[in-house]
Design a protein around this motif. Structure first.
Motif, PDB file in Angstrom:
ATOM      1  N   TYR A 291     -13.715 -19.209 -16.965  1.00  0.00           N
ATOM      2  CA  TYR A 291     -13.466 -19.737 -15.632  1.00  0.00           C
ATOM      3  C   TYR A 291     -14.052 -21.146 -15.496  1.00  0.00           C
ATOM      4  CZ  TYR A 291     -11.714 -15.732 -12.890  1.00  0.00           C
ATOM      5  OH  TYR A 291     -10.954 -14.736 -12.346  1.00  0.00           O
ATOM      6  N   THR A 292     -13.510 -21.887 -14.561  1.00  0.00           N
ATOM      7  CA  THR A 292     -14.132 -23.130 -14.101  1.00  0.00           C
ATOM      8  C   THR A 292     -14.206 -23.025 -12.586  1.00  0.00           C
ATOM      9  OG1 THR A 292     -12.054 -24.329 -13.782  1.00  0.00           O
ATOM     10  CG2 THR A 292     -13.036 -24.388 -15.994  1.00  0.00           C
ATOM     11  N   ALA A 293     -14.860 -23.996 -11.981  1.00  0.00           N
ATOM     12  CA  ALA A 293     -14.927 -23.998 -10.514  1.00  0.00           C
ATOM     13  C   ALA A 293     -13.546 -24.157  -9.903  1.00  0.00           C
ATOM     14  CB  ALA A 293     -15.844 -25.123 -10.036  1.00  0.00           C
ATOM     15  N   ILE A 294     -12.606 -24.682 -10.686  1.00  0.00           N
ATOM     16  CA  ILE A 294     -11.235 -24.863 -10.189  1.00  0.00           C
ATOM     17  C   ILE A 294     -10.446 -23.562 -10.263  1.00  0.00           C
ATOM     18  CG2 ILE A 294      -9.060 -26.112 -10.570  1.00  0.00           C
ATOM     19  CD1 ILE A 294     -10.692 -28.411 -11.686  1.00  0.00           C
ATOM     20  N   THR A 295     -10.736 -22.737 -11.269  1.00  0.00           N
ATOM     21  CA  THR A 295      -9.923 -21.531 -11.485  1.00  0.00           C
ATOM     22  C   THR A 295     -10.557 -20.251 -10.957  1.00  0.00           C
ATOM     23  OG1 THR A 295     -10.891 -21.203 -13.687  1.00  0.00           O
ATOM     24  CG2 THR A 295      -8.885 -22.537 -13.548  1.00  0.00           C
ATOM     25  N   MET A 296     -11.854 -20.245 -10.707  1.00  0.00           N
ATOM     26  CA  MET A 296     -12.497 -19.007 -10.257  1.00  0.00           C
ATOM     27  C   MET A 296     -12.306 -18.803  -8.757  1.00  0.00           C
ATOM     28  SD  MET A 296     -16.374 -17.655 -10.799  1.00  0.00           S
ATOM     29  CE  MET A 296     -16.740 -15.916 -10.584  1.00  0.00           C
ATOM     30  N   PRO A 297     -11.757 -17.648  -8.353  1.00  0.00           N
ATOM     31  CA  PRO A 297     -11.589 -17.377  -6.913  1.00  0.00           C
ATOM     32  C   PRO A 297     -12.910 -17.025  -6.254  1.00  0.00           C
ATOM     33  CG  PRO A 297     -10.806 -15.519  -8.211  1.00  0.00           C
ATOM     34  CD  PRO A 297     -11.174 -16.583  -9.189  1.00  0.00           C
ATOM     35  N   VAL A 298     -13.096 -17.451  -5.029  1.00  0.00           N
ATOM     36  CA  VAL A 298     -14.350 -17.217  -4.322  1.00  0.00           C
ATOM     37  C   VAL A 298     -14.597 -15.728  -4.106  1.00  0.00           C
ATOM     38  CG1 VAL A 298     -13.341 -17.359  -2.008  1.00  0.00           C
ATOM     39  CG2 VAL A 298     -15.753 -17.992  -2.370  1.00  0.00           C
ATOM     40  N   GLY A 299     -13.529 -14.931  -4.059  1.00  0.00           N
ATOM     41  CA  GLY A 299     -13.698 -13.496  -3.869  1.00  0.00           C
ATOM     42  C   GLY A 299     -14.528 -12.836  -4.959  1.00  0.00           C
ATOM     43  N   GLU A 300     -14.572 -13.472  -6.152  1.00  0.00           N
ATOM     44  CA  GLU A 300     -15.339 -12.913  -7.264  1.00  0.00           C
ATOM     45  C   GLU A 300     -16.837 -12.954  -7.008  1.00  0.00           C
ATOM     46  OE1 GLU A 300     -14.165 -11.517  -9.976  1.00  0.00           O
ATOM     47  OE2 GLU A 300     -12.045 -12.020  -9.916  1.00  0.00           O
ATOM     48  N   ILE A 301     -17.288 -13.831  -6.115  1.00  0.00           N
ATOM     49  CA  ILE A 301     -18.731 -13.925  -5.858  1.00  0.00           C
ATOM     50  C   ILE A 301     -19.096 -13.410  -4.470  1.00  0.00           C
ATOM     51  CG2 ILE A 301     -18.944 -15.896  -7.418  1.00  0.00           C
ATOM     52  CD1 ILE A 301     -19.286 -17.666  -4.902  1.00  0.00           C
ATOM     53  N   ALA A 302     -18.115 -12.868  -3.739  1.00  0.00           N
ATOM     54  CA  ALA A 302     -18.391 -12.353  -2.392  1.00  0.00           C
ATOM     55  C   ALA A 302     -19.105 -11.013  -2.478  1.00  0.00           C
ATOM     56  CB  ALA A 302     -17.099 -12.207  -1.606  1.00  0.00           C
ATOM     57  N   THR A 380      -9.052 -18.351  -2.978  1.00  0.00           N
ATOM     58  CA  THR A 380      -9.392 -19.767  -2.874  1.00  0.00           C
ATOM     59  C   THR A 380     -10.420 -20.121  -3.951  1.00  0.00           C
ATOM     60  OG1 THR A 380      -9.091 -19.589  -0.476  1.00  0.00           O
ATOM     61  CG2 THR A 380     -10.139 -21.587  -1.312  1.00  0.00           C
ATOM     62  N   SER A 381     -10.215 -21.222  -4.664  1.00  0.00           N
ATOM     63  CA  SER A 381     -11.116 -21.572  -5.757  1.00  0.00           C
ATOM     64  C   SER A 381     -12.476 -22.017  -5.234  1.00  0.00           C
ATOM     65  CB  SER A 381     -10.512 -22.690  -6.603  1.00  0.00           C
ATOM     66  OG  SER A 381     -10.555 -23.925  -5.914  1.00  0.00           O
ATOM     67  N   LEU A 382     -13.496 -21.908  -6.081  1.00  0.00           N
ATOM     68  CA  LEU A 382     -14.841 -22.331  -5.699  1.00  0.00           C
ATOM     69  C   LEU A 382     -14.854 -23.812  -5.345  1.00  0.00           C
ATOM     70  CD1 LEU A 382     -17.186 -20.556  -8.285  1.00  0.00           C
ATOM     71  CD2 LEU A 382     -16.248 -19.685  -6.147  1.00  0.00           C
ATOM     72  N   GLU A 383     -14.094 -24.604  -6.074  1.00  0.00           N
ATOM     73  CA  GLU A 383     -14.058 -26.038  -5.803  1.00  0.00           C
ATOM     74  C   GLU A 383     -13.502 -26.307  -4.406  1.00  0.00           C
ATOM     75  OE1 GLU A 383     -12.817 -29.761  -8.445  1.00  0.00           O
ATOM     76  OE2 GLU A 383     -11.067 -28.708  -7.631  1.00  0.00           O
ATOM     77  N   GLN A 384     -12.423 -25.612  -4.039  1.00  0.00           N
ATOM     78  CA  GLN A 384     -11.835 -25.812  -2.715  1.00  0.00           C
ATOM     79  C   GLN A 384     -12.809 -25.390  -1.616  1.00  0.00           C
ATOM     80  OE1 GLN A 384      -8.132 -23.574  -3.845  1.00  0.00           O
ATOM     81  NE2 GLN A 384      -7.134 -25.188  -2.657  1.00  0.00           N
ATOM     82  N   VAL A 385     -13.489 -24.258  -1.847  1.00  0.00           N
ATOM     83  CA  VAL A 385     -14.453 -23.775  -0.850  1.00  0.00           C
ATOM     84  C   VAL A 385     -15.595 -24.777  -0.696  1.00  0.00           C
ATOM     85  CG1 VAL A 385     -16.085 -21.939  -0.278  1.00  0.00           C
ATOM     86  CG2 VAL A 385     -13.868 -21.366  -1.272  1.00  0.00           C
ATOM     87  N   GLY A 411     -15.674  -9.741   2.612  1.00  0.00           N
ATOM     88  CA  GLY A 411     -17.104  -9.897   2.367  1.00  0.00           C
ATOM     89  C   GLY A 411     -17.566 -11.291   2.760  1.00  0.00           C
ATOM     90  N   VAL A 412     -18.773 -11.632   2.334  1.00  0.00           N
ATOM     91  CA  VAL A 412     -19.326 -12.959   2.619  1.00  0.00           C
ATOM     92  C   VAL A 412     -19.972 -13.510   1.358  1.00  0.00           C
ATOM     93  CG1 VAL A 412     -19.793 -12.411   5.035  1.00  0.00           C
ATOM     94  CG2 VAL A 412     -21.584 -12.068   3.330  1.00  0.00           C
ATOM     95  N   THR A 413     -20.160 -14.796   1.345  1.00  0.00           N
ATOM     96  CA  THR A 413     -20.977 -15.429   0.313  1.00  0.00           C
ATOM     97  C   THR A 413     -21.748 -16.558   0.970  1.00  0.00           C
ATOM     98  OG1 THR A 413     -21.004 -16.264  -1.960  1.00  0.00           O
ATOM     99  CG2 THR A 413     -19.313 -17.154  -0.493  1.00  0.00           C
ATOM    100  N   SER A 414     -22.847 -16.922   0.333  1.00  0.00           N
ATOM    101  CA  SER A 414     -23.688 -17.983   0.877  1.00  0.00           C
ATOM    102  C   SER A 414     -23.428 -19.285   0.144  1.00  0.00           C
ATOM    103  CB  SER A 414     -25.166 -17.601   0.743  1.00  0.00           C
ATOM    104  OG  SER A 414     -25.527 -17.503  -0.637  1.00  0.00           O
ATOM    105  N   VAL A 415     -23.830 -20.374   0.749  1.00  0.00           N
ATOM    106  CA  VAL A 415     -23.702 -21.683   0.096  1.00  0.00           C
ATOM    107  C   VAL A 415     -24.548 -21.698  -1.172  1.00  0.00           C
ATOM    108  CG1 VAL A 415     -24.131 -24.158   0.347  1.00  0.00           C
ATOM    109  CG2 VAL A 415     -23.211 -22.841   2.271  1.00  0.00           C
ATOM    110  N   ARG A 416     -25.695 -21.063  -1.112  1.00  0.00           N
ATOM    111  CA  ARG A 416     -26.563 -21.004  -2.297  1.00  0.00           C
ATOM    112  C   ARG A 416     -25.861 -20.298  -3.451  1.00  0.00           C
ATOM    113  NH1 ARG A 416     -32.845 -18.956  -2.396  1.00  0.00           N
ATOM    114  NH2 ARG A 416     -33.148 -19.047  -4.642  1.00  0.00           N
TER     115      ARG A 416
END
Length: 610
Positions: A291-302, A380-385, A411-416
């Motif tokens: 993965y990269t920050a462009i390809t990884m979906p934010v849902g994976e870290i929620a 949504t990708s990590l980069e977009q978020v 779910g939720v995720t934090s900026v950290r």
């Protein structure tokens, strides 16, 4: 270490050393019951599996002992305290050990048996006389499958002699595990002096580790230590899926806990649904390597924090924050859709105003929630978020990010967490990238090829190789040679961006070999564009004399001078037509044959395998 249901106690006794012999009289009824237990061997042994957090297999079982069911001495804490008061700890310990080893004959093959032992018991002369070995012989058990699990809640006064005793047992094939690491008297010194094969992390470090960054840092430190010393970590007390996932992310080897399997009289396997979770999480973790920050979906870290209804009272919100001190915000959801966010700092600031408690404690949280929080889709990708986050105002910059899936709260995720994962991905990617070109290396290349082979869409593999690169390198030097490699990477990347599909991939195999994966069977225009651009730009790296002559003179591998034409690029193309390849090796061999045919031509060219 106490088990959460019945107060886990070591099969080997001795935890109650602060209660000396005769320190108070035991209840006559309890004493009578205890003696009956010894005489009639009425010890119940249960076994809790130790699970691999890599694939969900059982590697062994921990033996746990308790008194007769329904009796006053059923709880291990009461049973062993009674033995301490009656000065019968050794007798009870021997009975527990015998019962565990007797049941071990029914244990599945090739599994380990964890037997708890207190450091003071190991020094007991009766323990060192070979009684355990005799029991193993009696029940036809192998010492190499026995792990002495030493609790660190009792101090060790003489580490030198203690180490000598442990060496005696490890020399016979037994293994050592340190229990309750992270609590007790001297955990770090215990590790340094005993050098065990297994480290069992105290369950208090595991509890809510998914929400506690300090605990995560501590466990990561122990993990790094374990890797350097070739030890294996067992995380105890796993009770939630989020805890399990966090431990897998860190890399912890093994785990125990009620989520995985409760202690039972039988040697049970892991629950199938939990095994599936472990295997799925490990597949996802492996996928993160690519993965990269462009390809990884934010849902994976929620993380799936429980939401609150907007009509919940302020008092209920306070209760939620007090229950989990690391919680910084509460997602507010109505009919499955997020409608707001209640951040802890602003909520408490409102309560701190004059009459704030009186106004808000019994009124709905919809009055104070942010009605326009940042809500993003799972994919949504990590980069977009990250771009959306930095576009927020200063006062909401660090608010939680709410994640939806199919338009419903997920779910939720934090900026950290967002920053940590982005940084981690960049570090991981850097490990697998060529340091010169910055392009992905062989591990990522192989994964991309295998994905193309497993997919159903058409694809082409383009193998790029520079002709006459070595004599150029010998003549102009490595610094100029490195510039040629960077030029080649740039040319291929540019043309892929202009003419290739959006998901085209370029990797650097090494040296002057590059590869591209293009999800299209028609790549003629792309190949010709790469050749035209390379042939034009390569001329800027030669002197006028060499360009006029059309060659350079350099020594061949036999030490003889030879003329070498201006550098050219060969492109061997293998496509998915006919689907004749089943793995990356077959495909590479086919590309190698095509490359040989390209090399017969003394100028840039491409050839597509038939």
């Amino acid at each position: 270490m106490w088990d959460t249901s019945w107060g886990k106690i070591a099969t080997f006794a001795g935890f109650f050393t602060n209660i000396g012999p005769g320190a108070g009289m035991a209840d006559p009824d309890a004493a009578e019951l205890f003696h009956a237990i010894l005489e009639q061997n009425e010890i119940n042994t249960v076994f809790q599996p130790v699970i691999s957090l890599t694939d969900g297999t059982v590697i062994g079982y921990e033996a746990l002992s308790r008194g007769p069911q329904g009796s006053a001495l059923e709880r291990p804490s009461v049973l062993f305290e009674t033995a301490q008061r009656l000065n019968k700890l050794w007798e009870l310990e021997l009975l527990c050990r015998t019962a565990a080893l007797e049941q071990a004959k029914y244990m599945p093959p090739d599994k380990m048996l964890f037997l708890n032992v207190d450091p003071k018991i190991i020094h007991d002369v009766r323990f060192q006389k070979g009684l355990t070995t005799d029991l193993l012989d009696k029940y036809q058990l192998d010492p190499t499958g026995i792990i002495f699990e030493i609790t660190e809640k009792t101090s060790v006064e003489d580490y030198r002699s203690f180490r000598r005793v442990l060496d005696h047992y490890t020399g016979q094939g037994y293994k050592i595990a340190i229990d309750d690491t992270g609590s007790g008297y001297s955990g770090l010194r215990m590790l340094a002096e005993t050098r065990p094969q297994f480290i069992k992390m105290d369950m208090q470090l595991v509890r809510d580790i998914d929400k506690d960054h300090l605990k995560q840092a501590l466990i990561k430190a122990f993990y790094d230590f374990a890797i350097l010393t070739n030890m294996k970590i067992i995380a105890e007390g796993i009770e939630t899926v989020s805890e399990l996932y966090t431990l897998i992310d860190i890399g912890i080897h093994y785990g125990q806990g009620f989520l995985l399997q409760k202690p039972m009289p039988q040697f049970l396997d892991l629950r199938p649904d939990i095994r599936e979770l472990i295997q799925r999480k490990n597949k996802q973790k492996k996928k993160e390597t690519f993965y990269t920050a462009i390809t990884m979906p934010v849902g994976e870290i929620a993380r799936c924090d429980p939401p609150h209804n907007p009509d919940c009272s302020g008092a209920q919100a306070i209760e939620a924050f007090n229950h989990n001190l690391s919680l910084r915000g509460i997602p507010v959801v109505e009919d499955g859709r997020p409608v707001g966010l209640l951040m802890k700092d602003r909520f408490l600031a409102n309560l701190a105003t004059q009459y704030g408690v009186a106004i808000y404690m019994n009124r709905p949280i919809r009055l104070l929630m942010d009605r326009d929080p940042l809500v993003v889709d799972y994919h949504t990708s990590l980069e977009q978020v990250a771009k959306l986050v930095v576009a927020r105002t200063d006062d909401t910059l660090y608010d939680y990010i709410i994640v939806t899936k199919n338009e419903s709260y997920y779910g939720v995720t934090s900026v950290r967490r967002l920053l940590e994962k982005t940084t981690q991905l960049e570090i991981t990617r850097a490990k697998h990238c060529n340091p010169l070109s910055g392009l992905p290396g062989n591990i990522i290349i192989e994964d991309k090829i295998n994905r193309a082979l497993d997919g159903k869409s058409d694809f082409s593999i383009l193998y790029f190789d520079l002709d006459n690169f070595k004599p150029y390198n010998d003549t102009y030097g490595f610094e100029h040679g490195d510039k040629i490699l960077c030029l080649t990477a740039e040319v291929i990347r540019q043309q892929l961006t202009l003419l290739g599909p959006p998901d085209s991939f370029i990797g650097h195999i090494g040296g002057d070999d590059f590869i591209a994966v293009v999800h299209s069977a028609n790549v003629d225009q792309l190949c010709q564009a790469v050749i035209d651009n390379f042939d034009l730009r390569i001329r800027g790296f030669y002197t006028e004399e060499h360009l006029t002559n059309g060659f350079i003179i350099a020594k061949n591998r036999h030490g003889r001078e030879e003329r070498y034409p201006i550098m050219a690029i060969s492109i061997a193309v293998v496509t998915s037509k006919g689907r004749k390849f089943t793995n990356a090796t077959q495909l590479a061999e086919a590309a190698g044959e095509v490359k040989k045919q390209c090399k017969l031509t003394w100028h840039s060219c491409y050839k597509v395998a038939e």
